[in-house]
Design an enzyme around this catalytic site. Structure first.
Site, mmCIF file in Angstrom:
data_model
loop_
_atom_site.group_PDB
_atom_site.id
_atom_site.type_symbol
_atom_site.label_atom_id
_atom_site.label_comp_id
_atom_site.label_asym_id
_atom_site.label_seq_id
_atom_site.Cartn_x
_atom_site.Cartn_y
_atom_site.Cartn_z
ATOM 1 N N GLY A 13 -6.802 10.771 1.040
ATOM 2 C CA GLY A 13 -5.698 9.930 0.342
ATOM 3 C C GLY A 13 -5.377 9.926 -1.001
ATOM 4 N N GLY A 16 -2.901 5.117 -4.984
ATOM 5 C CA GLY A 16 -3.553 4.692 -6.285
ATOM 6 C C GLY A 16 -5.142 4.761 -6.457
ATOM 7 N N PHE A 117 3.788 -14.531 -11.107
ATOM 8 C CA PHE A 117 3.602 -14.101 -9.463
ATOM 9 C C PHE A 117 3.040 -15.255 -8.831
ATOM 10 C CE2 PHE A 117 3.948 -10.129 -7.198
ATOM 11 C CZ PHE A 117 5.110 -9.404 -7.999
ATOM 12 N N ASP A 218 -4.774 6.062 10.030
ATOM 13 C CA ASP A 218 -5.579 7.216 10.558
ATOM 14 C C ASP A 218 -7.144 6.974 10.287
ATOM 15 O OD1 ASP A 218 -2.847 7.822 10.779
ATOM 16 O OD2 ASP A 218 -3.182 9.526 9.681
ATOM 17 N N GLN A 237 -1.483 -9.683 6.172
ATOM 18 C CA GLN A 237 -0.561 -10.408 5.326
ATOM 19 C C GLN A 237 0.988 -10.251 5.964
ATOM 20 O OE1 GLN A 237 0.359 -9.650 1.060
ATOM 21 N NE2 GLN A 237 -0.512 -11.834 1.314
ATOM 22 N N HIS A 239 4.562 -10.444 4.285
ATOM 23 C CA HIS A 239 5.218 -10.778 2.902
ATOM 24 C C HIS A 239 6.460 -11.633 3.328
ATOM 25 C CE1 HIS A 239 7.041 -10.512 -0.975
ATOM 26 N NE2 HIS A 239 6.001 -9.873 -1.293
ATOM 27 N N LEU A 249 10.542 -4.274 1.698
ATOM 28 C CA LEU A 249 10.259 -5.290 0.726
ATOM 29 C C LEU A 249 10.985 -5.588 -0.321
ATOM 30 C CD1 LEU A 249 7.739 -7.072 0.791
ATOM 31 C CD2 LEU A 249 6.880 -5.766 -1.314
ATOM 32 N N GLU A 252 8.115 -9.812 -4.801
ATOM 33 C CA GLU A 252 7.726 -10.989 -5.295
ATOM 34 C C GLU A 252 8.060 -11.361 -6.964
ATOM 35 O OE1 GLU A 252 4.096 -12.556 -3.434
ATOM 36 O OE2 GLU A 252 3.644 -13.574 -5.242
ATOM 37 N N ARG A 283 1.408 -15.930 -0.344
ATOM 38 C CA ARG A 283 2.610 -15.442 0.502
ATOM 39 C C ARG A 283 2.500 -16.033 2.074
ATOM 40 N NH1 ARG A 283 1.855 -9.290 -1.618
ATOM 41 N NH2 ARG A 283 2.964 -9.557 -3.512
ATOM 42 N N HIS A 363 2.935 -6.583 5.913
ATOM 43 C CA HIS A 363 3.050 -6.103 4.619
ATOM 44 C C HIS A 363 1.348 -5.516 4.136
ATOM 45 C CE1 HIS A 363 4.165 -5.246 0.628
ATOM 46 N NE2 HIS A 363 3.244 -6.153 0.144
ATOM 47 N N GLU A 394 -6.347 -0.395 0.222
ATOM 48 C CA GLU A 394 -6.071 -1.099 1.103
ATOM 49 C C GLU A 394 -6.994 -0.846 2.560
ATOM 50 O OE1 GLU A 394 -1.926 -1.311 2.350
ATOM 51 O OE2 GLU A 394 -2.148 -2.444 4.116
ATOM 52 N N ARG A 405 -4.290 -11.960 0.566
ATOM 53 C CA ARG A 405 -4.243 -11.322 -0.779
ATOM 54 C C ARG A 405 -3.203 -11.903 -1.639
ATOM 55 N NH1 ARG A 405 -1.091 -7.883 -3.088
ATOM 56 N NH2 ARG A 405 -0.310 -6.742 -1.164
ATOM 57 N N LEU A 411 -2.744 -3.699 -6.274
ATOM 58 C CA LEU A 411 -2.759 -2.789 -7.343
ATOM 59 C C LEU A 411 -4.085 -2.883 -8.183
ATOM 60 C CD1 LEU A 411 1.010 -2.578 -8.311
ATOM 61 C CD2 LEU A 411 -0.065 -1.000 -6.689
#
Lengths: 590, 233
Positions: A13, A16, A117, A218, A237, A239, A249, A252, A283, A363, A394, A405, A411
């Site tokens: 993967g 991030g 936020f 996967d 979640q 959103h 999306l 927020e 959320r 989300h 994630e 979350r 992030l």
């Protein structure tokens, strides 16, 4: 015959978490990254609003407030030692990103600019705080680009467009992965001392989702198939601000800049549900409030959506802008360029003049592969480690998000726990030897793909996927109820059985996306079943998991993590206590 | 509503050369072209091959030629393209299968411009400072998603595929004009190469093709000016 590769450390993967892990691991040991997409296509890139860190660049802030917000946001299912790490490490993780070149927005003094936020507060819930660091509304894009840029600078080895099919784990020791090169259809076996899974989420289980088509879980599913447990899968979640019907999306950050939810009567209804934080409540709270409005017939035109209103006159009327200050159209346009463009492109709505039609959208997976605070995967609820297996981002469940979350925290999770996982993996590799591969390591993966490729049944993957997504949306969405979830489980089991009778059109070797999409559907079905199973068992309401038949949080019985594993063909459920260090659970209001 | 799709196809395992497949599918006018392609793939012909991921214009996977113009299939709505939709792979990159092209040379060019910040000073414990004005200087070019729509719409690239192309120049611009970067000289030297920025003949195709609304032609011209002056600022 499969091609063989050997690396000390293998990251699966390239979002991030994977890239952060790869950057840190590859400084110490021979590392490769495998990704089914080109790295810059990863879903981290779609994150918009920001990444939290209590830098205090705008107003006073500290890590303890942030830790508290994260725990409360997660409805006290968060492991508090992990939340403390997240809150403390966020500061130098964000500084590290800046040093790597991330183009954060700046204050007049040249520091990183921050904005409000949902769920992020000062002084333990008193008022919204400006904690989210950002690059306009493309923060995730800039994180992904910056990390990939640094990987290029550091010459990290990539295998792009390789699909992972199997995890080589035996006797609780991970030995590598089996992949197929999408371009050629050839099998490649990667032998490694350590594997770190950073494969993202699985929102494609649901019909309305913000998630990329490729988010099919996967990597999570292959762990599950190999008998490893999945943690807290009932917590997914929704959103609140997905584009109506499409699920795309809208950040927020909209509400961070002052936008408010409005129903058919023009009421700012969050004042009723969350008197202090209002539209900046967590959320799960906002998504439920939207559904309740719709149920009461106050959706726009009586339909199943409401508006998010970002018109400057609305924001100024409610004084809902940052610090109650007056906002202008120019400011909003500069702060939210991508969000506004999406409203214009996909809805034909002019956000400075009209409300934007939104509905909750699937989300983010709070649950996933259980890990400790250094990304080491757990083999059971007692905390036994799977030697050589790590997970971050994630797909992992540390658990730092608990039952829900907070915005921006995905992030933060990526960089903080991606980095910790990468470092821990490198440390492990320096003292570990290669565990031997099993004989014919690729055989199960080859058989799995061949079965799909050669299937001659009447069932079509596209139809089955549609049915699964509809079932999950109807029965295992924002609101859940025992009999309804039970119905979903039965439907899913039937779909899994029909999945055994699929056939596909493309029988070729080269770039056979027909084959891999069908294989991904198998992963989604497995994860949908575990999700529904976990949701049925948890007879309480907590965070994103809301049971209409059990509408209260029940700390006496349910302040614990769910672990579900495949044992002898059926699902076995065990529990792990929540780590509480600093904040005793109390009633959660916003 | 019904739309008619005409899709350029090629399967190297079966065919010697590309051909067209035609399909009538049911879509809403607010659907994306990608939704129409998925209708074909999921319910008519599973062999149709394309890349896609996020489906809302950020990941950059599904750039293709739609009615003769480069676009992201997930960012173009049916109502904006009409009922007859012709879809082809990007021009100028080798076709792998159907709408999938070989992106390796594109990414090699990206890597060739050193697409990363270089600053060897000790940054200390906090963020490097940068004024909002300095930050704004390269804002536009940070939006690039590497979809290749610009480069594969460029006549100079079609004429000579060694040309580094607009996308790589956009990336170079992003660092040339970042006040934190320290290797402007090296960057300008790369851009001054015979396959660099001077191959651009200002056809403006890149500007029209960019799904992120980046003013690509302006960025290229700013790089040209910097190369001439030998400095960014």
């Amino acid at each position: 015959m499969a091609k063989h590769h050997q690396f000390d450390a293998l990251v699966v993967g390239a979002g991030g978490a994977g890239l952060m892990a790869a950057l840190h691991a590859s400084r110490q040991v021979n590392t490769a990254v495998i990704s089914k997409l080109y790295p810059t296509r990863s879903h981290t890139g779609t994150a918009q609003g920001g990444i939290a860190a209590p830098l205090g660049n705008m107003e006073p802030d500290n890590w303890e407030w942030y830790m508290y917000d994260t725990i409360k946001g997660g409805d006290y299912l968060v492991d508090q030692d992990a939340a403390e790490i997240l809150a403390k490490d966020s500061i130098d993780a964000i500084i590290e990103l800046e040093h790597m070149g991330l183009p954060f927005d700046r204050t007049r003094e040249g520091k990183i600019e921050q904005r409000r936020f949902g769920g992020h507060t000062s002084n333990f819930g008193e008022a919204p705080v400006m904690r989210s660091c950002k690059a306009a509304d493309r923060t995730g894009h800039m994180i992904l680009q910056t990390l990939y840029q640094q990987c290029i600078k550091q010459n990290v080895k990539f295998f792009d467009e390789f699909q992972v099919i199997d995890l080589l784990v035996q006797d609780n020791v991970c030995r590598g992965v089996v992949t197929v090169e999408i371009l050629t259809g050839e099998m490649h076996v990667f032998h490694a001392k350590a594997v770190l899974l950073a494969v993202g989420g699985f929102g494609r289980v649901w019909q309305v989702t913000s998630n990329a088509h490729s988010l099919t879980g996967d990597g999570v599913a292959i762990c599950f198939r190999r008998g490893l447990p999945l943690e807290d899968m009932e917590f997914f979640q929704f959103h609140p601000t997905g584009i109506y019907k499409m699920g795309i999306l809208l950040s927020e950050a909209l509400r961070g800049e002052g936008a408010v939810f409005v129903n058919d009567r023009g009421e700012r209804f969050m004042e009723r549900y969350a008197p202090t934080m209002k539209d900046l409540a967590s959320r799960d709270v906002c998504s439920r409030s939207i559904y309740l409005e719709v149920r009461e017939g106050r959706g726009i035109g009586g339909k199943d959506y409401v508006h998010i209103d970002a018109r400057p006159e609305t924001i100024n009327r409610y004084q809902s802008g940052p610090g109650g200050k007056t906002v202008t159209a120019e400011h909003l346009e500069a702060a939210l360029p991508d969000v506004f463009e999406m409203a214009r492109v996909y809805l034909g709505v002019e956000p400075l003049k009209q409300g934007i039609p939104i509905q909750p959208t699937a989300h983010y997976a709070m649950g996933g592969i259980p890990t400790d605070n250094d990304g080491r995967a757990l083999a059971d609820a007692q905390g036994t480690l799977v030697r050589g297996l790590f997970a971050a981002g994630e797909c992992a469940c540390v658990s730092v998000h608990g039952a829900n979350r907070l915005g921006t925290n995905s992030l933060v999770d990526l960089v903080v726990f991606g980095r910790r996982g990468g470092k821990a993996m490198a440390d492990f590799c320096r003292q570990a030897d290669f565990a031997p591969l099993p004989a014919n390591p690729e055989a199960p993966a080859v058989a799995d793909l061949d079965r799909i490729r050669s299937g001659t049944g009447k069932e079509k993957p596209g139809r089955l996927r549609d049915e699964m997504q509809t079932v999950m949306m109807q029965h295992v969405g924002v609101f859940r109820e025992g009999p309804s979830v039970q119905q979903a489980l039965e439907a899913l089991r039937e779909l899994k059985e029909r999945f055994q009778r699929i056939s596909i059109d493309d029988k070729g070797q080269k770039f056979n996306t027909d084959l891999y999409e069908a294989w991904e559907l198998g992963c989604l079905l497995d994860l949908a079943e575990v999700t529904a199973h976990s949701a049925l068992i948890r007879t309480e309401s907590r965070g994103a998991h809301w049971r209409e038949d059990f509408p209260r949080r029940d700390d006496a019985n349910w302040l614990k993590h769910t672990f579900v594993a495949l044992k002898d063909g059926s699902l076995e459920t065990t529990y792990k206590p929540v780590t509480i260090t600093r904040f005793e659970p109390k009633e959660r209001t916003y | 509503m019904k739309v008619h799709l005409k899709i350029q196809r090629f399967d190297p395992e079966k065919e010697a050369r590309p051909y067209w497949s035609e399909h009538d599918v049911d879509v809403a006018e607010t659907d994306r072209v990608l939704d129409a392609l998925h209708q074909v793939k999921w319910f008519h012909d599973g062999t149709l091959t394309l890349r896609r991921s996020c489906a809302h214009g950020i990941c950059g996977s599904d750039a293709m030629r739609i009615n003769g113009k480069n676009a992201l299939a997930c960012k173009l709505l049916i109502k904006d393209v009409g009922k007859k939709i012709t879809v082809q792979p990007l021009l100028g990159l080798p076709i792998i299968k159907d709408l999938v092209v070989d992106m390796e040379s594109f990414f090699a060019k990206y890597r060739s411009v050193k697409p990363y910040l270089v600053n060897d000073d000790d940054p200390g414990e906090r963020e490097r400072l940068q004024s909002p004005e300095d930050r704004a200087r390269f804002d536009d070019t940070t939006k690039c998603i590497l979809c290749a729509a610009c480069t594969t719409s460029c006549p100079a690239f079609w004429a000579n595929d060694e040309y580094v192309g607009p996308a790589a120049i956009v990336q170079s611009h992003r660092f040339i004009f970042d006040s934190r970067d320290q290797i402007t000289d090296q960057r300008l030297e790369i851009m001054a190469d015979t396959m660099g920025v001077w191959r651009c003949r200002t056809a403006f195709n890149c500007l029209e093709a960019c799904p992120r609304g980046i003013d690509v032609t302006r960025a290229i011209n700013e790089v040209k000016l910097a190369v001439m002056k030998g400095k960014a600022r």
